[in-house]
Structures are given as structure tokens and as C-alpha cells.
Scaffold this active site. Structure first.
Site, PDB file in Angstrom:
ATOM      1  N   ASP A  13       0.798  -1.231   0.000  1.00  5.79           N
ATOM      2  CA  ASP A  13       0.000   0.000   0.000  1.00  5.79           C
ATOM      3  C   ASP A  13       0.826   1.274   0.000  1.00  5.79           C
ATOM      4  OD1 ASP A  13       1.111  -0.102   2.497  1.00  5.79           O
ATOM      5  OD2 ASP A  13      -0.690  -0.888   3.460  1.00  5.79           O
ATOM      6  N   GLU A  39      -0.411  -9.120  -1.113  1.00  4.86           N
ATOM      7  CA  GLU A  39      -0.963  -8.597   0.146  1.00  4.86           C
ATOM      8  C   GLU A  39      -2.197  -7.736  -0.136  1.00  4.86           C
ATOM      9  OE1 GLU A  39       0.740  -5.590   3.089  1.00  4.86           O
ATOM     10  OE2 GLU A  39       1.546  -7.428   3.927  1.00  4.86           O
ATOM     11  N   GLU A  47      -2.233   4.909   3.452  1.00  6.25           N
ATOM     12  CA  GLU A  47      -2.183   3.550   2.894  1.00  6.25           C
ATOM     13  C   GLU A  47      -3.555   2.938   2.636  1.00  6.25           C
ATOM     14  OE1 GLU A  47      -0.365   4.735   5.322  1.00  6.25           O
ATOM     15  OE2 GLU A  47       1.714   4.468   4.683  1.00  6.25           O
ATOM     16  N   HIS A  74       6.909   4.607  13.017  1.00  7.47           N
ATOM     17  CA  HIS A  74       7.149   5.452  11.843  1.00  7.47           C
ATOM     18  C   HIS A  74       5.888   6.004  11.200  1.00  7.47           C
ATOM     19  CE1 HIS A  74       5.660   2.784   8.632  1.00  7.47           C
ATOM     20  NE2 HIS A  74       6.031   1.797   9.412  1.00  7.47           N
ATOM     21  N   ARG A  81       2.935   7.871   9.542  1.00  7.10           N
ATOM     22  CA  ARG A  81       2.679   9.284   9.244  1.00  7.10           C
ATOM     23  C   ARG A  81       1.549   9.864  10.089  1.00  7.10           C
ATOM     24  NH1 ARG A  81       4.567  11.936   4.262  1.00  7.10           N
ATOM     25  NH2 ARG A  81       6.023  10.440   3.381  1.00  7.10           N
ATOM     26  N   HIS A 131      13.567   4.671  12.733  1.00  6.90           N
ATOM     27  CA  HIS A 131      13.302   4.873  11.297  1.00  6.90           C
ATOM     28  C   HIS A 131      14.008   6.150  10.831  1.00  6.90           C
ATOM     29  CE1 HIS A 131      10.876   5.557   7.646  1.00  6.90           C
ATOM     30  NE2 HIS A 131      10.372   4.336   7.785  1.00  6.90           N
TER      31      HIS A 131
HETATM   32  C1  UD1 Z   1       6.817   4.722   3.722  1.00  5.49           C
HETATM   33  C2  UD1 Z   1       5.425   4.309   3.240  1.00  5.49           C
HETATM   34  C3  UD1 Z   1       4.688   3.540   4.323  1.00  5.49           C
HETATM   35  C4  UD1 Z   1       5.523   2.390   4.851  1.00  5.49           C
HETATM   36  C5  UD1 Z   1       6.889   2.900   5.280  1.00  5.49           C
HETATM   37  C6  UD1 Z   1       7.767   1.753   5.705  1.00  5.49           C
HETATM   38  C7  UD1 Z   1       4.140   5.794   1.743  1.00  5.49           C
HETATM   39  C8  UD1 Z   1       3.255   6.972   1.644  1.00  5.49           C
HETATM   40  N1  UD1 Z   1       4.632   5.521   2.960  1.00  5.49           N
HETATM   41  O1  UD1 Z   1       6.653   5.642   4.784  1.00  5.49           O
HETATM   42  O2  UD1 Z   1       3.472   3.037   3.792  1.00  5.49           O
HETATM   43  O3  UD1 Z   1       4.857   1.819   5.953  1.00  5.49           O
HETATM   44  O4  UD1 Z   1       7.508   3.569   4.169  1.00  5.49           O
HETATM   45  O5  UD1 Z   1       8.901   2.173   6.405  1.00  5.49           O
HETATM   46  O6  UD1 Z   1       4.398   5.149   0.757  1.00  5.49           O
HETATM   47  N2  UD1 Z   1      14.300   8.116   4.782  1.00  5.49           N
HETATM   48  C9  UD1 Z   1      15.675   8.077   4.669  1.00  5.49           C
HETATM   49  N3  UD1 Z   1      16.262   6.898   4.257  1.00  5.49           N
HETATM   50  C10 UD1 Z   1      15.549   5.781   4.017  1.00  5.49           C
HETATM   51  C11 UD1 Z   1      14.166   5.827   4.173  1.00  5.49           C
HETATM   52  C12 UD1 Z   1      13.548   6.999   4.545  1.00  5.49           C
HETATM   53  O7  UD1 Z   1      16.354   9.052   4.891  1.00  5.49           O
HETATM   54  O8  UD1 Z   1      16.153   4.762   3.662  1.00  5.49           O
HETATM   55  C13 UD1 Z   1      13.645   9.387   5.183  1.00  5.49           C
HETATM   56  C14 UD1 Z   1      13.709  10.452   4.088  1.00  5.49           C
HETATM   57  O9  UD1 Z   1      13.884  11.710   4.669  1.00  5.49           O
HETATM   58  C15 UD1 Z   1      12.326  10.352   3.433  1.00  5.49           C
HETATM   59  C16 UD1 Z   1      11.496  10.067   4.658  1.00  5.49           C
HETATM   60  O10 UD1 Z   1      12.274   9.169   5.445  1.00  5.49           O
HETATM   61  O11 UD1 Z   1      11.914  11.517   2.759  1.00  5.49           O
HETATM   62  C17 UD1 Z   1      10.125   9.530   4.415  1.00  5.49           C
HETATM   63  O12 UD1 Z   1      10.120   8.415   3.533  1.00  5.49           O
HETATM   64  P1  UD1 Z   1       8.712   7.972   2.842  1.00  5.49           P
HETATM   65  O13 UD1 Z   1       8.936   6.745   2.058  1.00  5.49           O
HETATM   66  O14 UD1 Z   1       8.085   9.133   2.150  1.00  5.49           O
HETATM   67  O15 UD1 Z   1       7.753   7.706   4.067  1.00  5.49           O
HETATM   68  P2  UD1 Z   1       7.813   6.654   5.211  1.00  5.49           P
HETATM   69  O16 UD1 Z   1       7.288   7.368   6.405  1.00  5.49           O
HETATM   70  O17 UD1 Z   1       9.126   5.986   5.255  1.00  5.49           O
HETATM   71  N1  UDP Z   2      12.583  -4.039   9.948  1.00  9.05           N
HETATM   72  C1  UDP Z   2      13.966  -4.130   9.761  1.00  9.05           C
HETATM   73  N2  UDP Z   2      14.777  -3.314  10.504  1.00  9.05           N
HETATM   74  C2  UDP Z   2      14.301  -2.429  11.417  1.00  9.05           C
HETATM   75  C3  UDP Z   2      12.902  -2.337  11.598  1.00  9.05           C
HETATM   76  C4  UDP Z   2      12.064  -3.147  10.843  1.00  9.05           C
HETATM   77  O1  UDP Z   2      14.435  -4.924   8.948  1.00  9.05           O
HETATM   78  O2  UDP Z   2      15.109  -1.745  12.056  1.00  9.05           O
HETATM   79  C5  UDP Z   2      11.703  -4.876   9.120  1.00  9.05           C
HETATM   80  C6  UDP Z   2      10.684  -5.698   9.868  1.00  9.05           C
HETATM   81  O3  UDP Z   2      11.212  -6.989  10.134  1.00  9.05           O
HETATM   82  C7  UDP Z   2       9.496  -5.749   8.922  1.00  9.05           C
HETATM   83  C8  UDP Z   2       9.631  -4.472   8.125  1.00  9.05           C
HETATM   84  O4  UDP Z   2      10.944  -4.000   8.325  1.00  9.05           O
HETATM   85  O5  UDP Z   2       9.597  -6.834   8.013  1.00  9.05           O
HETATM   86  C9  UDP Z   2       8.629  -3.458   8.570  1.00  9.05           C
HETATM   87  O6  UDP Z   2       8.918  -2.230   7.998  1.00  9.05           O
HETATM   88  P1  UDP Z   2       8.255  -0.888   8.474  1.00  9.05           P
HETATM   89  O7  UDP Z   2       7.840  -1.007   9.901  1.00  9.05           O
HETATM   90  O8  UDP Z   2       9.187   0.207   8.098  1.00  9.05           O
HETATM   91  O9  UDP Z   2       6.994  -0.760   7.517  1.00  9.05           O
HETATM   92  P2  UDP Z   2       5.480  -1.301   7.575  1.00  9.05           P
HETATM   93  O10 UDP Z   2       5.529  -2.777   7.722  1.00  9.05           O
HETATM   94  O11 UDP Z   2       4.806  -0.608   8.700  1.00  9.05           O
HETATM   95  O12 UDP Z   2       4.910  -0.861   6.262  1.00  9.05           O
END
Ligand code: UD1
Ligand code: UDP
Length: 373
Positions: free
Chosen positions: A99, A121, A135, A216, A218, A248
């Protein structure tokens, strides 16, 4: 490669990569398919951690992540970037998972080209478009477009039927997260050093009960994150507990947690763990406090109670089985429920049962079979 079905698997974030690497492995090993992988890199470091451990080199990498990216700028970049890749690859199927913004825009870009979409999923619904946000709407958009719906559970399949999705396109496959968990557990058994990086913390916290934490979402930014931090501060006053919190990389999470929790002796704020180390954390913790989706599936499979810091969950199976409990972002409730698990043996035993409604670890093979038909 005529005769082979070209499958373009698209993903961009850590959880999508974890839940799709078993399918990419299955497609790569199967002569019927010409498997192609496109990553949006909506996440960068956290995506690359998974690609490295799974041994996947993408055919396309859009490298889209921007610091603190907005949903609209991200979505716009994804739509045009993914469309160009699809024009080049001309796949027979586009596969998306879950999602995220990447999954939703990939489904739209495929739809604009009349390429069939397989949704891994499929059918998760909280019934509330603001929890999880955005999502819940992303997955409904994908559900409208997809030609193949791989529902992890019967509950998810039923949610799709209620939305009048053609029953013949819905298949209960289990969740590939269990395949991923089995795969990583086997890798760690072969090479324990893959998950040995927590040894220093394990030594420092010897004799204490470990609470694993991730956060994490939003919809929790602002007051929700502050309340979660407040709950952790209060729990940290206990000498018998230590908390391990891989934070995160989203700056909206990191700023609050480092400001409010930095410097506490029994709260380890650490960098995101790679998947083997996170599996290790799931193994050594007494319980998980989380707002994550994937962790709600993994922890019950390992018999670890999960307190879910969300108002609603689209994964009711863990709650129904008694291994997960919704605690929202009310600091008092988070503290009370965590302490109940720590202090009441019977309450702990009632939740700490290995329970696995999410799959048997053979989901990727089932999905590959469906794509091969
Ligand atoms: C995203 C997904 C969410 C998912 C989550 C898993 C959307 C809208 N959100 O949320 O559904 O549950 O990922 O973790 O698709 N960043 C880094 N390095 C990384 C990753 C993230 O610096 O490797 C920082 C960056 O500043 C980036 C911010 O995190 O802009 C947000 O990343 P984004 O993918 O937009 O949103 P998440 O909150 O991670
Ligand atoms: N995970 C990981 N390292 C971490 C935290 C989570 O590998 O430090 C893995 C966890 O095992 C799970 C996935 O990341 O499989 C979950 O990701 P996240 O919570 O970012 O996203 P969501 O599942 O909420 O979309």
C-alpha cells in the site's frame, strides 16, 4: 526470450522489499518467467539493506528519495518514472505489494498502459481512510485496478469480495513475509555472524527484559510520536527493563525520539537494523511495541506479544488470536499495557503463543504459479 512471461516487480520501501524478495527469488528460479525488477528507491538506505541481504540487483533504479519528501512530489515523480520503465520493458504483468506510494502509482501507471497488475498482500482494510494514512486509500486504488489479488488471509479475501471484486481473481496465498522470515532464519542458522551485531547491547542489557520498539506511521507524526516517546520515558524508569529502538530514518520520527529519549541508560536508540539483526531483536525481546504493519505479522509468528500503537489495524488476525493488542498513542495506556505484560505472568503467557494466521512460508511459490497460468 520469446515464450517467457515478462514480470516487472516494482517496489520502493523496506517492507515491500522484504515481502517481495521471496517472489523475486521464485520468479528468477523459474524458466517460465523473464523476471525484471524496478525499484523506485522511495527509501534509499533502508531499501538497500534488504537488496544486499537478498542478493537482488535491480534492472531499474529511479533513485527518487528526497529528504523529508512530500506525498505529492513523491507521487508525481513515481508516476512519470515508473511509466517510462514500463514503456521500455513492456511487461506482461506488473507486480506490486501492499500500500505504499510506489505500489499505488505503479498500479496506476500499469493501468494507463493496460498492463495487468498482480497485487501481493491484497485486501487489507482498516475501514478508516485516515488510519493508516495514506495507505488505506492506496490499497483500495490498487484493489480497483488489479487483475490478480493475492490475499494473505481469508479475512482479506472476504474484504475484497465485499467490495465486489470478481471472486475468480482473488486467491488466498498467505503473506510472503513468512517466507521472508523463514528464509532469513535459515541464513542466520548457516551464518550466525549475520546477526551478531547486537552482541554489545545484549551484554549491556543482560538480566533485563528487552522491549523492542519501532515507530514510523505518518498519522502518528506530532502528538502521537510525542506520546509514544513519553510512554518510553516512563517505562525507562524501571530498572528491570531495557528498550532497543531502531529508529526509522524519517526525520519526523528521529527528531522527536532523539530529543526526548537521548541519553537514557536503558533506551538504546540505534540505526535501522538490517533484516537479520531485526530478526535477532524479535528473537531476544520479551515483547514488541510498534506501529509497523510487518512487525504485527512477524512477532506473532515468533510467539512475541505485540502492542500496536495505532488507533485501528488492517491486520485484525493477530488481535483476534490474542497475540496482538491495540493501544493507540495514549501514553497512559501504552505504559499500563506494557507493565501488565511485564508484571503479570498469566497475562504474558496468554499473549506469548506462537500464532501464524499470515502464512506457511510457501506464499511466493503460490503467487508464481498464479502468474504462470
Ligand atoms: C513509507 C510508506 C509507508 C511504509 C513505510 C515503511 C508511503 C506513503 N509511505 O513511509 O506506507 O509503511 O515507508 O517504512 O508510501 N528516509 C531516509 N532513508 C531511508 C528511508 C527513509 O532518509 O532509507 C527518510 C527520508 O527523509 C524520506 C522520509 O524518510 O523523505 C520519508 O520516507 P517515505 O517513504 O516518504 O515515508 P515513510 O514514512 O518511510
Ligand atoms: N525491519 C527491519 N529493521 C528495522 C525495523 C524493521 O528490517 O530496524 C523490518 C521488519 O522486520 C518488517 C519491516 O521491516 O519486516 C517493517 O517495515 P516498516 O515497519 O518500516 O513498515 P510497515 O511494515 O509498517 O509498512
Amino acid at each position: 526470450m520469446s515464450g517467457r512471461k515478462r514480470i516487472l516487480t516494482v517496489f520502493g520501501t523496506r517492507p515491500e522489499a522484504i515481502k517481495l524478495f521471496p517472489l523475486v527469488h521464485a520468479l528468477e528460479a523459474d524458466e517460465r518467467f523473464d523476471s525484471r525488477v524496478c525499484v523506485s528507491a522511495q527509501h534509499r538506505a533502508m531499501l538497500d539493506q534488504v537488496l544486499a541481504i537478498a542478493g537482488i540487483t535491480p534492472d531499474h533504479d529511479l533513485d527518487l528519495m528526497q529528504p523529508d519528501q512530500t506525498l505529492d512530489a513523491l507521487t508525481a515523480g513515481l508516476l512519470t518514472g515508473l511509466g517510462q520503465v514500463m514503456d521500455e520493458e513492456k511487461p506482461d504483468w506488473v507486480v506490486v505489494q501492499g500500500d505504499t506510494a510506489t505500489a499505488m502509482t505503479a498500479a496506476i501507471a500499469a493501468y494507463y498502459r493496460k498492463i495487468p497488475v498482480a497485487h501481493v498482500e491484497a485486501g487489507l482494510r482498516s475501514g478508516n481512510i485516515h488510519h493508516p494514512w495514506p495507505e488505506e486509500v492506496n490499497r483500495k486504488v490498487i484493489g480497483t485496478i488489479a487483475r490478480l489479488h493475492c490475499a494473505p488471509t481469508e479475512t482479506a479475501a472476504e474484504a475484497l469480495r465485499r467490495e465486489n471484486v470478481a471472486p475468480g481473481t482473488i486467491h488466498v496465498t498467505g503473506n510472503t513475509v513468512i517466507d521472508a522470515l523463514h528464509w532469513i532464519t535459515a541464513r542466520i542458522a548457516e551464518r550466525p555472524e549475520l546477526a551478531a551485531g547486537l552482541a554489545e547491547l545484549e551484554g549491556r542489557f543482560a538480566g533485563k527484559r528487552i522491549v523492542g520498539i519501532t515507530s514510523h506511521r505518518r498519522e502518528n507524526f506530532g502528538p502521537g510520536m510525542e506520546a509514544i516517546a513519553e510512554a518510553i520515558r516512563r517505562l525507562a524508569t524501571r530498572g528491570d527493563v531495557a528498550m532497543i529502538f531502531p529508529v526509522h530514518l524519517n526525520p519526523n520520527v528521529r527528531s522527536v525520539m532523539t530529543e526526548r529519549l537521548g541519553g537514557l541508560d536503558n533506551v538504546a536508540l540505534i540505526e535501522p537494523l538490517d533484516y537479520p539483526h531485526f530478526a535477532r531483536l524479535l528473537g531476544i525481546c520479551a515483547l514488541m511495541l510498534t506501529d509497523s504493519g510487518g512487525v504485527q505479522e512477524e512477532a506473532p509468528a515468533l510467539g512475541k506479544p505485540v502492542l500496536v500503537m495505532r488507533e485501528a489495524t488492517e491486520r485484525p488476525e493477530g488481535v483476534a488470536a490474542g497475540t496482538a493488542k491495540l493501544v493507540g498513542t495514549d501514553a497512559d495506556l501504552i505504559v499500563a499495557e506494557t507493565e501488565r505484560l511485564l508484571d503479570d505472568e498469566a497475562a504474558y503467557a496468554a499473549m506469548a503463543r506462537a500464532h501464524n494466521p499470515f502464512g506457511d512460508g510457501r506464499s511466493a511459490g503460490r503467487i508464481a504459479e498464479l502468474l504462470g497460468q
